[in-house]
Scaffold this active site. Structure first.
Site, PDB file in Angstrom:
ATOM      1  N   CYS A 167       4.534  -5.165  -3.539  1.00 34.58           N
ATOM      2  CA  CYS A 167       3.620  -5.771  -2.526  1.00 34.58           C
ATOM      3  C   CYS A 167       2.440  -5.758  -3.049  1.00 34.58           C
ATOM      4  O   CYS A 167       0.635  -5.758  -2.218  1.00 34.58           O
ATOM      5  CB  CYS A 167       3.603  -4.964  -0.400  1.00 34.58           C
ATOM      6  SG  CYS A 167       3.747  -3.171  -1.217  1.00 34.58           S
TER       7      CYS A 167
ATOM      8  N   CYS B 240       0.531  -0.136   3.885  1.00 33.20           N
ATOM      9  CA  CYS B 240       0.453  -0.727   4.988  1.00 33.20           C
ATOM     10  C   CYS B 240       0.981   0.162   5.791  1.00 33.20           C
ATOM     11  O   CYS B 240       0.354   1.720   5.091  1.00 33.20           O
ATOM     12  CB  CYS B 240       2.774  -1.236   4.765  1.00 33.20           C
ATOM     13  SG  CYS B 240       3.287   0.316   4.613  1.00 33.20           S
TER      14      CYS B 240
ATOM     15  N   ASP C 290       0.094  -2.706  -2.813  1.00 37.94           N
ATOM     16  CA  ASP C 290      -1.140  -1.418  -2.463  1.00 37.94           C
ATOM     17  C   ASP C 290      -0.610  -0.548  -2.950  1.00 37.94           C
ATOM     18  O   ASP C 290      -0.246  -0.366  -4.422  1.00 37.94           O
ATOM     19  CB  ASP C 290       0.112  -0.569  -1.850  1.00 37.94           C
ATOM     20  CG  ASP C 290       0.998  -1.794  -0.299  1.00 37.94           C
ATOM     21  OD1 ASP C 290      -0.542  -2.412   0.313  1.00 37.94           O
ATOM     22  OD2 ASP C 290       1.889  -1.525   0.523  1.00 37.94           O
TER      23      ASP C 290
ATOM     24  N   CYS D 100       6.657   3.239  -0.053  1.00 32.22           N
ATOM     25  CA  CYS D 100       6.096   3.978   0.206  1.00 32.22           C
ATOM     26  C   CYS D 100       5.318   5.016  -0.448  1.00 32.22           C
ATOM     27  O   CYS D 100       4.262   5.520  -0.049  1.00 32.22           O
ATOM     28  CB  CYS D 100       4.920   3.206   1.019  1.00 32.22           C
ATOM     29  SG  CYS D 100       6.212   1.961   1.811  1.00 32.22           S
TER      30      CYS D 100
END
Ligand code: FES
Lengths: 381, 163
Positions: free
Chosen positions: B34, B59, B36, B103
């Site tokens: 993603c 996120c 990040d 994450c």
């Protein structure tokens, strides 16, 4: 303050719509398939709605078939046309920024021996009619192009596309769920054969929509059964259809103007006041209630939830917000780099929004974007 | 996406966000899927992590896990900190949605990298496992730079100059 700015996802049911629907749950609960007066009362109500909707889209009354909503209508249009017309050819054209239900139905048709072409779009999300002209073939049976995009709001040149379809003898379908009553669309003038519409984006109830089917169009049914509505089986959702009709009746230019003014105000101020912000979609050819931004240096899901904590409803096409961790296919199709898709925010206004609500939302977006950029180490980037 | 109350609290009011001037170690980790990116800065005294700060572009889960990792690692010895697993993080947060578990790895990775940086600067021996982790994590960060371009680089310059 609570501010709902996600009308592209769904709208509230308007008071007049709810009032119109209510009697059809308890007092006038009849099944239109019944012969008695309870049945005929229901038939009258359904036909009244059908007439209203037909008129708005330039169709005859018998060309409107009620369904459970946009997903059913789109699936039916694609699969129904494909199977009924496969003797004329097996080539179907759609484009890359369609709603997932059109794209997934298309992918499924590929497994059934149909050949699909996906037109690209430019940086604003517009389909190029010349590309359609170059892609359409003798054996093309269907072209399916949405009118207004659900994410970035871009409105396609329907009339031009329709003319090309007709010149080549292909059927033309459009998913008009986001644009119905907001943008002019006419079954005949725009040379359409099928149109998908629904109620819950226009202050009507969820679970009801229609497929407008031009008389003479060959279409295989999706559901087999009692054919309660011509071509479509299943007990008719009377209260929902009454609400759908009412929602179309109350959708007028005055409300459209209200939405457009609020939306323009929102875009102008965000672009002016949030540094490193970009507008996704076409600057003018866009749905009157749609704004879609990319903010550099922040992530969209985080922004949506920060705003939600401030009472504001919005949505994003960021990878982190999707189940598959993929950025929005629409933002990819318009060529947004990954870092911009990452920080996208969609705001879709409604006519019940007040200017003060929009002002509050703008203040909060400025504040939260700044906060996220700071925590991400990107306030200077 | 449903987040636990604890995740939302850490997300809305994260602990230890920021940078540390003259940090003893800085670590960067990123998620190639993603995009990040996360930084952790540490201050170490007598082998104990006295202070940590983080910067996270990502996120809700990425920010919340950064916050809790910095909290949990504070006061731990280097060895204790290296033993922290993403399971500890997920538990401390009261659970994470399944797609968001990755994450929580990010924050742990950034911490490992900060410790790696610290040990390197001290000219100390790097445990074999940490060496392997370092190779994997730095490869991932490079991958993001490939995908997200000079943006990540700029972010790093900006953060590291600032410290
Ligand atoms: S880091 Fe992207 S999903 Fe959390």
């Amino acid at each position: 303050m609570k501010v709902y700015l996600d009308h592209g996802a769904t709208t509230p049911v308007a008071k007049q719509v709810l009032d119109a629907m209510t009697p059809y749950f308890d007092k006038k609960f009849g099944n239109p398939a019944s012969l008695h007066i309870w049945g005929t009362e229901a038939v009258d109500a359904v036909e009244k709605s059908r007439k209203l909707i037909a008129k708005r889209i330039g169709a005859k009354q018998n060309e409107v078939v009620f369904t459970s909503g946009g997903t059913e209508s789109n699936n039916w249009a694609l699969k129904g046309v494909a199977f009924a017309n496969q003797n004329n050819g097996r080539h179907i054209i759609t484009q890359k920024t369609e709603h997932d239900c059109v794209l997934k139905a298309s992918k499924w048709l590929e497994t059934q021996g149909f050949e699909l072409s996906y037109l690209g779009v430019d940086n604003h999300g517009l389909v190029d009619p010349a590309e359609l002209e170059a892609t359409i073939r003798e054996d093309t049976i269907l072209v399916s192009i949405m009118q207004g995009n659900n994410e970035i709001g871009t409105v396609q040149p329907m009339r031009e596309l329709g003319r090309i379809c007709k010149e080549h003898g292909a059927l033309f379908h459009s998913d008009a769920c986001q644009s119905f009553t907001k943008e002019p669309l006419d079954l005949n003038k725009d040379k359409l054969d099928l149109i998908t519409i629904n109620a819950h984006k226009i202050y009507g109830p969820k679970g009801v929509g229609a497929l407008v089917v031009k008389n003479g169009t060959k279409l295989t049914p999706l559901f087999h059964g009692g054919q309660q509505d011509p071509g479509r089986s299943g007990t008719i959702n009377v209260s929902g259809i009454v609400g759908f009709g009412k929602s179309v009746e109350i959708a007028d230019n005055k409300k459209n103007k209200l939405m457009k003014n609020l939306r323009n105000y929102l875009i102008d101020r965000i672009m002016d006041e949030v540094p490193n912000s970009f507008l996704n979609g076409h600057p003018e050819k866009r749905l009157i209630n749609n704004a879609n931004f990319s903010f550099k240096g922040l992530e969209g899901e985080a922004l949506v939830l920060r705003l939600s904590a401030r009472g504001i409803a919005s949505s994003t096409g960021s990878a982190c917000s999707s189940k598959k961790l993929e950025p929005s296919h629409v933002l990819m199709a318009i060529g947004r780099p990954a870092e911009l898709a990452h920080g996208s925010l969609r705001l879709t206004v409604g006519w019940e929004n007040k200017l003060a609500e929009i002002e509050y939302a703008i203040d909060m977006i400025k504040k939260e974007a700044k906060w996220l950029r700071d925590i991400g180490g990107c306030d200077d980037v | 996406m449903m987040y636990s109350k604890n995740v939302m609290e850490h997300f809305m009011k994260p602990k230890n966000s920021g940078t540390i001037k003259n940090a003893d170690g800085v670590g960067q980790a990123g998620n190639i899927v993603c995009g990040d990116v996360m930084f952790i800065f540490i201050k170490v005294k007598d082998d104990v992590i006295m202070d940590l700060k983080f910067k996270a572009l990502g996120c809700v889960a990425a920010i919340a896990t950064s916050s809790i990792v910095t909290e949990l690692a504070k006061g731990k010895t280097i060895d204790q900190a290296l033993e922290m697993s993403n399971q500890d993080i997920v538990e401390a947060l009261g659970g994470l949605p399944p797609v968001k578990v990755h994450c929580s790895l990010l924050a742990i990775d950034a911490l490992k990298e900060a410790i790696y940086d610290y040990l390197k600067k001290q000219d100390r021996e790097i445990p074999a496992e940490l060496e392997r982790a370092h190779e994997r994590i730095s490869k991932e960060v490079q991958g993001i730079e490939g995908k997200f371009g000079n943006f990540v680089e700029k972010q790093r310059e900006f953060l590291l100059d600032k410290k």
